[in-house]
Write a protein that holds these residues in place. Structure first.
Motif: not given
Length: 833
Positions: A687, A689, A701
């Motif tokens: 995952r 950001t 990010q």
């Protein structure tokens, strides 16, 4: 040359030179502003035109030849044009394509067809064009919509690995890019006078031709321009050839406009003579016009033929170069007018001359002259007018070297030889240096200039005496190439695929890594030296071959996913194979249609690769062939991919996306509007950001700790559109330049590099992957122009890459920059004289 379609010309303006491109004019009375035919770079993804090879193989090949071998030569010939750094046009392999594949985007078709005049192995040209385009800069042009190269299906007497077929392929592909014939013995000259070779496949004139048509930034400011007019008794001479020629290097040419005016661009800095000469008469029944140059055409498609013949003249008005004016040109110069008032004549006294030298009993062109030891060579020449009657030379025939630069001809050696051939002896002169020299043929009332008719060399060319299988220091497949006259510049080809030279052994042999091929494949091995000579000079039928182990299982594609994409989409495609040898930087992927562009390929293993695809919004729904090529290993699967109709709404992420692990990246997402809170984004299934989402862009990010290379980027919109994944690149740390070497000496203010020389660049912080693939994966920028390294080798101080530079780049602080895998070094400033 091929021509199928006409075009209507509108009232436009242009500052482009006619050069020797395919040219239109607005009217037949002037002012004459050339409007060339060229590919519209704004209509091509990444300024790249793709070529597609027919799936209908040749019917007959030469002994020891093969279809994969021929295809590798086509790919190498196209790469020759792609690697011209001063041209803004790129040329790339689009795969195998069946006849009739529906496609709307411009491209080039390479087909096998026996509808070719006798004596020719191939034809190339422009298949179709569109209506004239008027850009904001005023440089009007006629867009090429389709190029075509036709290769004879029966080429049993011309092996594809030989000099003749390869240079023919480079020449015909040049036609399909928009280049006409020239008269400077360059690749775009006809085979009669051509002096380029497999080892040096392009002359400065070829480079100027493609670069004037598709100029890269700063090309025209680094080179010079001269202008003037060629006339007789005040009347302009149409299609007269004007040449800027340096005594020991370049020859650059152009053709005049219907009023006799000319603009000669792309001249490297240096000292030049200028001369004007007529196009030679059509050489045989297969040529439609003098020099087989298609005359320019007016707005109604009517041709504007050559005015007539005249006596060759050096500027300002002499047949004797010793009485001519030399002109010194700097980069960016625009000088003139340099006008010629020439004398009309019925036909040239001499034209279309071929000169041969000999290595033993083997005739070689361009004729080599070994300057070492001072021994002379007997050369043989033939051409219309040299031997006008049996056992008789042209009246008053004399032969010499322009400015006697490094070589001289003994006047008493010029004599009749046999049939239509004459002979003369040429000797190296004091302070000779390697490179081309230009020959002069005087008659009692005319002059013929043969640029690069002589090639001065320090040694005989390379010769291969043996090829045997071996293993390298890591136990991997290798080959030992034995022979003579190998040097640090020697390159090895297996058919048309380069082998990676690992080292030169103490006995002079070379240890190389063969390119991938199918089991049992027989590759013809050729050695090339930087002086323009190859092992084919003394082994024209090929030398020893290399045969791959037949016990290995054959490669095959096993998966293409997804198997379809809609028009207008951007998406990742995964391709899997069995028993393959995918190599990062050496593996290319094509989808058989110019409507489908492969943006970038990542090899994640010998049997797996990922690619970002872009399907044109105007793509025609159709099935296409998927082709994966690595070296001599080519896998093509018909109907393996499908273009489907565009949906009513389509949201796609648009590559490229690149950033280091832990850094910040931005991806463009057109037709998209959603808050960051509605987005879920992963990189390599981790995952990421989401930092912001606005104006069709998503900034995020990148997760820390990701390995360098390909990472799948997935975006999900809660309750919204389905977005296809793409591949982003996790960048390595930037490389650094530790030293720049010339002749093994560090380049600095006291030891400047020479323009046009070979530079060695020591690079640190390059990953090991930089050495395992094609050296061209390492990008070198010198003075703002990109160059392709021809070798890369590990050293204790870093990685040493070697690159041949341009003679047009000089200065006291020339920036050198290295790029690899999308990251760039800080510049290092060096002096180049």
């Amino acid at each position: 040359m091929i021509r199928r379609a006409a075009v209507a010309i509108l009232l436009v303006t242009s500052a482009a030179s006619g050069y020797y491109h395919y040219v239109h004019f607005l009217n037949r009375t002037g002012p004459f502003v050339p409007v060339p035919e060229k590919y519209d770079l704004t209509a091509l993804r990444n300024k790249t035109v793709y070529y597609f090879i027919s799936d209908q193989a040749p019917s007959q090949l030469a002994p020891g030849d093969s279809t994969p071998g021929l295809l590798s030569q086509i790919r190498l010939a196209a790469k020759t044009w792609n690697d011209v750094s001063s041209s803004d046009l790129r040329v790339a392999f689009g795969g195998v394509s069946p006849a009739g594949t529906a496609q709307n985007t411009p491209g080039i078709d390479v087909v096998f067809d026996d509808d070719i005049p006798p004596g020719l192995n191939a034809l190339g040209g422009i298949e179709s064009v569109a209506s004239v385009v008027q850009p904001a800069n005023g440089n009007a042009f006629v867009p090429i919509t389709r190029g075509l190269v036709k290769i004879r299906r029966d080429i049993h007497d011309t092996p594809s690995y030989g000099e003749r077929m390869f240079m023919t392929l480079v020449h015909e592909i040049g036609h399909s890019l928009g280049l006409q014939h020239t008269l400077t013995s360059a690749t775009m000259s006809t085979e009669i006078t051509r002096a380029t070779t497999r080892a040096k496949p392009l002359a400065d004139d070829d480079i100027a031709a493609i670069s004037v048509l598709y100029p890269a930034p700063s090309f025209l400011t680094r080179t010079a321009t001269v202008t003037g007019r060629v006339s007789t008794n005040g009347s302009g001479m149409n299609l007269a050839s004007v040449v800027a020629i340096s005594a020991n290097s370049s020859a650059i040419s152009t053709l005049t406009n219907p009023d006799g005016t000319y603009t000669l661009q792309g001249i490297p800095p240096g000292s030049y003579y200028l001369y004007a000469h007529p196009l030679p008469p059509a050489y045989n029944s297969g040529e439609m016009w003098p020099a087989n140059v298609r005359p320019p055409q007016d707005a109604n498609g009517n041709l504007m033929p050559m005015t007539g013949y005249f006596t060759t003249q050096f500027y300002p008005g002499t047949r004797d170069p010793n009485a001519a004016t030399t002109i010194f040109l700097n980069g960016g110069d625009a000088k003139g007018p340099f006008d010629f008032n020439v004398q009309s004549r019925g036909a040239p006294a001499v034209s279309s001359v071929t000169v041969y030298g000999y290595y033993g009993q083997t005739a070689v062109a361009p004729a080599p002259l070994n300057g070492t030891g001072g021994l002379g060579s007997a050369l043989v020449g033939t051409g219309p007018g040299l031997v006008p009657a049996p056992n008789a030379l042209a009246a008053g025939l004399k032969v010499d070297v322009l400015a006697q630069s490094g070589a001289t001809v003994r006047s008493d050696s010029v004599r009749y030889f046999s049939g239509q051939y004459m002979t003369f002896n040429v000797y190296p002169a004091f302070a000779w240096s390697p490179g081309p020299r230009h020959l002069l043929f005087w008659t009692q009332d005319d002059l013929y200039v043969l640029p690069a008719g002589l090639l001065m060399v320090a040694n005989q060319g390379p010769q291969i005496t043996g090829v045997r299988p071996a293993t390298d220091d890591r136990g991997a497949r290798a080959a030992i190439i034995s022979g003579v006259n190998f040097d640090a510049s020697t390159r090895i080809l297996f058919d048309g695929a380069p082998a990676s030279v690992q080292r030169q052994n103490p006995d002079g042999s070379l240890l190389v890594t063969p390119p991938p091929a199918t089991p049992g494949y027989r590759a013809n091995v050729v050695a090339l030296n930087s002086d323009g000579q190859s092992s084919l000079f003394t082994q024209p039928s090929g030398g020893p071959a290399y045969t791959y182990d037949a016990a290995e299982p054959g490669p095959a594609l096993s998966l293409v996913y997804p198997q379809s994409l809609p028009a207008g989409s951007e998406a990742m495609v995964e391709i899997d194979a069995v028993n393959a040898s995918f190599i990062d930087g050496q593996t290319t992927v094509g989808f058989g249609s110019s409507d489908i562009v492969v943006r970038q390929v990542w090899v994640t293993g010998p049997n797996r690769l990922l690619a970002n695809l872009s399907v044109s919004a105007g793509a025609v729904p159709a099935s296409t062939t998927v082709t994966v090529a690595t070296g001599l290993q080519i896998m093509a699967v018909p109907s393996a991919f499908q273009v489907t109709p565009a949906p009513a709404r389509l949201v796609s992420m648009v590559p490229p996306v690149a950033a280091p692990a832990g850094g910040t990246a931005t991806v463009n997402v057109p037709n998209f509007a959603a808050p960051a809170s509605a987005l879920s984004l992963t990189v390599a299934d981790q995952r990421a950001t989401v930092l912001s989402a606005s104006n069709g862009q998503v900034t995020f990010q990148v997760p820390a700790g990701l390995p360098v290379g390909a990472a799948v980027l997935r975006l999900q919109i809660q309750g919204g559109d389905v977005v296809a994944p793409i591949v982003m690149n996790i960048n390595p740390p930037p490389p650094a330049i530790a030293a720049v070497l010339s002749g093994g000496i560090t380049v600095d203010a006291s030891h400047p590099a020479r323009a046009g020389s070979i530079l060695g660049i020591v690079i640190t912080a390059l990953p090991d992957a930089a050495l395992s693939g094609d050296p061209s994966a390492i990008k070198i920028s010198i003075g703002g122009s990109d160059f392709v390294p021809f070798s890369a080798a590990a050293q204790s101080s870093g990685v040493l890459v070697q690159v041949s530079t341009s003679s047009t780049i000089t200065g006291t602080q020339v920036p050198v920059v290295v790029s690899y895998a999308g990251v760039t070094s800080s510049p290092v400033l060096i002096p180049i004289q």
